[in-house]
Design an enzyme around this catalytic site. Structure first.
Site, PDB file in Angstrom:
ATOM      1  N   THR A 323       0.781  -1.548  -0.179  1.00 20.09           N
ATOM      2  CA  THR A 323      -0.258   0.293  -0.024  1.00 20.09           C
ATOM      3  C   THR A 323       1.146   1.458   0.486  1.00 20.09           C
ATOM      4  OG1 THR A 323      -1.631   1.187   1.168  1.00 20.09           O
ATOM      5  CG2 THR A 323      -0.255   0.146   2.756  1.00 20.09           C
ATOM      6  N   HIS A 375       2.818 -11.917  14.270  1.00 17.43           N
ATOM      7  CA  HIS A 375       3.944 -11.983  14.839  1.00 17.43           C
ATOM      8  C   HIS A 375       4.085 -14.073  15.032  1.00 17.43           C
ATOM      9  CE1 HIS A 375       7.375 -12.151  16.566  1.00 17.43           C
ATOM     10  NE2 HIS A 375       7.491 -11.217  18.290  1.00 17.43           N
TER      11      HIS A 375
END
Length: 414
Positions: A323, A375
């Site tokens: 983006t 994560h």
């Protein structure tokens, strides 16, 4: 003859859509292939076109949710489209129109006067005479000015000051309400789900863009002459991310239940802002495509997304997303992951900043980049390493053609 217009299937997984808006009124006469309505699914906004010309009768209201294949309107083909009648009439009028004399006489009603907008403009006698001879008004002269120079500004400064009238905006407590589109509602739900269902972290770095900018400046015209479009930055980042994913495959991986899926390809989603909301068309197999191929595909997909011509298949899938908030002036941000993907790269504005190069402070065009990642499957080492690898390739573009490796190392076989 009455023709039924049905909702086309946007994709295999979509069974119903919402009527976003009608582009014509009930009872209007439309032409063949004219866009008559917009339908919204949870993935994209598509248009419905008239199969034939005729009078339309709407069967479904705006905001109504209907099944794919249902009839939304009918067209009575016995009624000729207005456009065809108008064209025929215009052609007839052109044939009958008498010839106009070459010499145009001055309009006696047109005097050297200013309209209300320029009623305070003073016109000298010489100017009046010139304007009268050439059949010009004050409006014609002022509107014909293409440049304000020193003389014009000095003339205003030397003239008596006129108090500027500033209109005070009236206080208002009015509100406007607008129903969220199906696409916007789906996007909202997905964004909240990302926050709740992933362990999202973001790591940052900065990139010296001077190398890519110099390359664009040097080869831009040749690139346009050969490929027919301008070279942007997104294609470089797409290629760099695809190559970097080969070094850090977990960035390109996804969680599926209790398994980790690691694709052997890199399908990069390019976030595109449209009037209906954010869309993410996919550049498939970016790892095997050249920078010109990627640039052309990005341009085509973005144009389709903005003109509502994109298909659901072109929006489905993707293993990684990029983006670019820099096009809106963003200096730094933390992009949100696009599930079921595990990472997203955020580009930002290019700003000239002082940086240390070989012990000297120099001014360079710098860009902050951010990598948001899940994560749960991507460790800090992989996320930081991936971003550093992207930085290395943007600052050394030739590494994109050596699979991210240093040319000297390849030459020496190390």
């Amino acid at each position: 003859m009455i023709i039924e217009v049905k909702v086309p299937s946007p994709g295999e997984s979509i069974t119903e859509v919402e009527i976003g808006s009608w582009l014509v009124e009930d009872g209007a006469v439309v032409s063949k292939n004219q866009e008559i309505a917009e339908v919204e699914s949870d993935k994209a906004t598509l248009t419905i076109v008239a199969a034939e010309g005729g009078k339309i009768e709407i069967k479904a209201a705006e905001g109504e949710t209907i099944e794919v294949g249902a009839v939304v309107c009918t067209i009575d083909t016995s009624v000729a489209p207005v456009a065809q009648k108008a064209e025929a009439k215009a052609e007839a009028e052109v044939k009958e129109e008498p010839k106009v004399e070459a010499k145009k006489e001055a309009d006696p009603a047109k005097e050297v006067k200013a309209s209300e907008a320029y009623d305070k403009v003073k016109v000298t006698s010489v100017a009046k005479e010139m304007m009268k001879e050439n059949d010009l008004s004050v409006d014609d002269v002022i509107n014909g000015l293409k440049r304000l120079g020193k003389k014009e500004v000095e003339a205003v400064l030397s003239a008596p000051a006129v108090a500027a009238v500033v209109q005070k905006r009236e206080a208002s407590r009015a509100e406007e309400r607008e129903r969220m589109s199906s696409l916007r509602r789906k996007l909202s739900a997905r964004l909240v789900a990302v926050k709740n269902e992933t362990a999202m972290l973001t790591t940052f770095n900065e990139i010296d863009m001077s190398f890519v900018m110099d390359m664009r400046k040097k080869y831009q015209q040749k690139f346009v002459d050969k490929h027919g479009l301008k070279l942007g930055f997104m294609s470089f980042f797409t290629k760099a991310a695809a190559v970097a994913a080969e070094f850090y495959p977990m960035v390109n991986a996804q969680i599926d239940g209790e398994e980790i899926v690691m694709p052997q390809f890199v399908d990069v989603g390019i976030a595109v802002s449209t009037p209906k909301g954010l869309m993410v068309p996919i550049v498939r197999n970016a790892e095997s495509k050249s920078v010109p191929e990627i640039e052309l595909e990005i341009k085509e997909l973005a144009e389709k997304a903005r003109t509502k011509k994109i298909s659901v298949e072109e929006l489905t899938g993707g293993t990684f997303t990029i983006t670019n908030g820099g096009v809106f002036g963003s200096l730094l941000s933390t992009p949100i992951i696009n599930p079921p993907q595990s990472a997203i790269l955020g580009m930002h504005n290019i700003v000239e900043r002082p940086v240390a190069v070989n012990g000297q402070v120099v001014i360079r065009p710098m860009m902050y980049v951010a990598l948001s990642y899940d994560h749960r499957i991507i460790d800090g080492k992989d996320s930081v390493g991936f971003l550093v690898k992207v930085k290395e390739m943007i600052e050394n573009p030739e590494r994109m053609f050596t699979n991210g490796k240093d040319a000297g190392e390849l030459l020496l076989g190390i």
